[in-house]
Design an enzyme around this catalytic site. Structure first.
Site, PDB file in Angstrom:
ATOM      1  N   GLU A   1       0.818  -1.222   0.000  1.00 49.50           N
ATOM      2  CA  GLU A   1       0.000   0.000   0.000  1.00 49.50           C
ATOM      3  C   GLU A   1       0.850   1.271   0.000  1.00 49.50           C
ATOM      4  OE1 GLU A   1      -1.011  -2.653   1.623  1.00 49.50           O
ATOM      5  OE2 GLU A   1      -3.075  -2.965   0.959  1.00 49.50           O
TER       6      GLU A   1
ATOM      7  N   HIS B   1     -11.627  -4.658   9.955  1.00 42.63           N
ATOM      8  CA  HIS B   1     -12.145  -4.541   8.594  1.00 42.63           C
ATOM      9  C   HIS B   1     -13.497  -3.832   8.530  1.00 42.63           C
ATOM     10  CE1 HIS B   1      -8.969  -7.372   7.842  1.00 42.63           C
ATOM     11  NE2 HIS B   1      -9.220  -7.408   6.545  1.00 42.63           N
TER      12      HIS B   1
END
Lengths: 385, 334
Positions: free
Chosen positions: B60, B129
């Site tokens: 990322e 999440h």
């Protein structure tokens, strides 16, 4: 001054041949392009002499700029953090000479010398350090964030490793638009040796290799990240070897030898542009001063200080050029006097430049007009209906 | 106007913007061959090839910075994080670089990039999440942050984001992808930085965004049957925030509730409530109330997760409370 590291430029008298440090190079063979033609040794030598004379001149300007920056910091004309290139000038001029105008540069925060060697006006560099409107970034960036998009100097970055992903992105943009070839653009990304322990270092080396990007990562190994020696920061202190695990080439070069640095960087850039492959170049330098102007470097022993003073490349280069008959004493003195004058002028330019107007605070907030952009000064009402 | 899903609106917008401008390219994990974890990039690799639909390894920080550098050289990257939660790995690149480069270098180098990411809870994905991290980005000058609540805005705001010369984060919500709505054909641009009145009403204003708008509209319809008229303001853009639109609404209705899926403390609702206080205090007949998620890491177990997230019952109850509240003058509302 009793501390020999306090004024590196003044130690030249102490230099002898025997005191020169053993250079930490594992690969110092010249690239093919730079091998002297056997039938033209003289011309090659003259060219090299001219190059060294020019490097000595540039390095002297950079050294004097940095000493002046320290002085201006102490006079509170310069604020914030201020990291000097003192001791790394050979790497600076060698790297910048290797770059073509079309190449892009991304740097870390120890960046004054690179801006000057890239051809930017020392006055505009000093003005940025002073936080004035004539500064490269109009006073918005300061010492760590010099930038000049026109000369494709895409900025100094204050976060360790932060510059590596954007630099790699620039290389991706180049490869997105251009085929590999001798006229292709390349990217140079500067980093310190401490950066090699970050995740950004790993991720970008991996991606640059996977995607075949035209980028040269240059580790300027000045041996110590703030106070932490590279051996304590990296399990593999021969940093150029880290390229191996990403399947591209790495090489170490003597950072005190500007021609060796230039040749190595030129070869690396050539490969990057012609083959669209990354390269990891490690230059072995010495940071003669503390990490920044406010760091007295107490982590160094007296012995280390003396050693460092002896390693100061600038007086060594001066002596060598005089010994080799490239410069006379008077010419060397003149170069130094001219450098002082250049820097005095830079300080004048910076001092004469206006401070930014607070009413311009939001001028660069967004690059386009945007609805409801916040423009309230502290204490202003945000909502007025 | 055709009725399509939020997902289809995003997909067709990416396609048409890539057709319109060859500098637009996509970058992210699993967006090519896999066509996106939530299938937003379906068919795009096939149409545009791997150079413009660039699959990345799990990096990322690396690919976010790569998008920034590419944008500095004039490409227009549209980056996808599989979920907003993974953006934390790249926070340095977004906050210290994407947001700062244009200003810090004195306006020399713009960063025309888009970051898309789904966020939100309600899918039993547990603590790491299921987050609504919008306030983290909404806090940072230099970024723009939009959160479309319906397919038309998904198209309009994503189009505006791609054509914008500054970094724009487009916050999607997992629970909205399959929702449907009318979407204008052809070029449709929703101006960033503008809120909209999603439903007109006269008794109270509910201010929300993204998934919260669906909740608010549902409650408004239910309360309409009880004779309560609820106005719903969809913020759409969280930075810049269109304070004028919701303050004007509150001046008309005299009461306000802010509904959000993120955590209460320091949330979007805190900013909105403070703004209402500044922009509509004299018009208020009751204190501004906030409805937000319980301040715990989101649980996995369904009943716990349901309890943690604000729903229609919570919003309805708070609206009733506000309507029943005495005014600041101490008199009962007649």
């Amino acid at each position: 001054m009793s501390d020999p590291t306090e004024d590196p430029a003044s130690t030249e008298d102490e230099q002898t041949e025997a005191e020169q440090p053993e250079l930490d190079t594992t690969e110092d063979e010249q690239t093919e392009a730079e091998q002297p033609e056997p039938d033209q040794p003289k011309g090659e030598q003259t060219e090299q002499s001219e190059t060294l004379r020019s490097y000595f001149q540039q390095m002297t300007v950079i050294r004097r700029f940095e000493l002046k920056a320290q002085e201006m910091y102490q006079r509170a004309e310069i604020g914030g953090y201020c990291h000097l290139n003192v001791g790394e000038e050979a790497t600076v001029v060698g790297l910048m000479d290797a770059m073509e105008e079309r190449d892009y540069l991304f740097a870390n925060y120890r960046v004054h010398g690179y801006a000057i060697a890239r051809g930017l006006d020392p006055g505009h560099v000093m003005a940025e350090l002073f936080g004035r409107t004539d500064g490269l970034a109009g006073g918005w960036g300061g010492s760590m964030h010099l930038a000049d998009a026109e000369s494709r100097f895409m900025g100094g970055y204050g976060i360790v490793g932060g510059q590596m992903p954007p630099a790699t992105g620039a290389a991706m943009a180049v490869s997105h638009r251009q085929e590999a070839g001798p006229e292709s653009e390349a990217v140079m990304c500067l980093l310190g040796e401490g950066t090699s322990a970050t995740g950004a270092f790993h991720e970008t080396l991996n991606l640059a290799s996977l995607w075949g990007l035209p980028i040269v990562f240059v580790v300027i190994n000045n041996r110590v990240g703030m106070s932490t020696p590279v051996e304590q920061a990296s399990a593999e202190p021969e940093l150029f070897r880290k390229a191996e695990s990403y399947r591209f080439e790495g090489r170490r070069v003597d950072g005190d030898d500007p021609i060796a640095v230039r040749d190595a960087a030129r070869a690396a850039l050539k490969q990057a542009r012609e083959e669209h492959r990354p390269f990891l170049l490690e230059t072995m330098s010495y940071r003669l001063r503390g990490h920044s102007v406010v760091d007295p470097a107490r982590y160094r022993t007296d012995e280390e200080r003396a050693e460092l003073a002896a390693k100061d490349l600038l007086p060594r280069l001066r002596s060598r050029l005089i010994e080799d008959g490239v410069l006379s004493e008077q010419e060397a003195d003149t170069i130094e006097r001219d450098a002082d004058e250049t820097i005095e002028q830079a300080v004048e330019v910076a001092g004469a430049s206006e401070s930014p107007d607070p009413s311009d605070l939001f001028t660069n907030a967004y690059s386009t007009e945007v609805a409801n952009a916040p423009r309230a000064m502290p204490g202003d009402r945000v909502i007025t209906l | 106007m055709p009725v399509i899903s939020y997902r289809e609106a995003l997909n067709s917008t990416l396609r048409s913007e890539m057709q319109r401008d060859e500098d637009v390219f996509l970058i992210g994990e699993e967006i090519g061959t896999f066509e996106g974890s939530y299938k937003i990039t379906e068919g795009l690799l096939e149409e545009f090839g791997p150079k413009r639909v660039r699959d990345t390894p799990i990096s990322e920080e690396g690919f976010t910075g790569i998008a920034i550098g590419a944008a500095m050289l004039g490409l227009r990257p549209v980056l996808e994080y599989m979920t907003l939660n993974f953006s934390l790995l790249a926070l340095d690149q977004v906050v210290n670089h994407a947001a700062k480069i244009y200003t810090m270098f004195g306006g020399q180098t713009a960063v025309p990039m888009v970051i898309r990411a789904p966020g939100g809870g309600g899918q039993q994905l547990a603590a790491t999440h299921s987050q609504n991290l919008e306030v983290w980005y909404a806090h940072v000058p230099g970024l723009k942050l939009v959160a479309p609540s319906n397919p038309a805005d998904a198209k309009g705001l994503l189009t505006a984001a791609i054509r914008d010369d500054d970094p724009v984060i487009v916050l999607e919500n997992l629970s909205l992808y399959n929702t449907k709505g009318e979407v204008p054909d052809g070029d449709h641009v929703t101006e960033i930085g503008t809120a909209t009145v999603a439903r007109q009403g006269s008794d109270i204003t509910v201010i929300s965004y993204s998934r919260g708008i669906r909740t608010a509209l549902q409650v408004a319809e239910e309360l309409e049957e009880d004779g309560v008229s609820v106005e719903v303001v969809d913020l759409r853009s969280l930075r810049p925030l269109d304070r004028r639109t919701f303050c004007e609404s509150v001046r008309r209705t005299t009461r306000a509730v802010v509904h959000e899926d993120d955590w209460l403390s320091y949330g979007i609702g805190a900013e909105v409530a403070a703004s209402v206080q500044e922009g509509a205090f004299d018009f208020l007949d009751a204190p501004v109330r906030r409805v937000a998620a319980a301040e715990v890491p989101l649980p996995y177990a369904k009943p716990l997760e349901r309890a943690a997230l604000p729903d229609t019952d919570d919003l309805r109850r708070v609206i009733r409370d506000v309507l029943d509240a005495t005014s600041f003058t101490g008199q009962e509302k007649s």
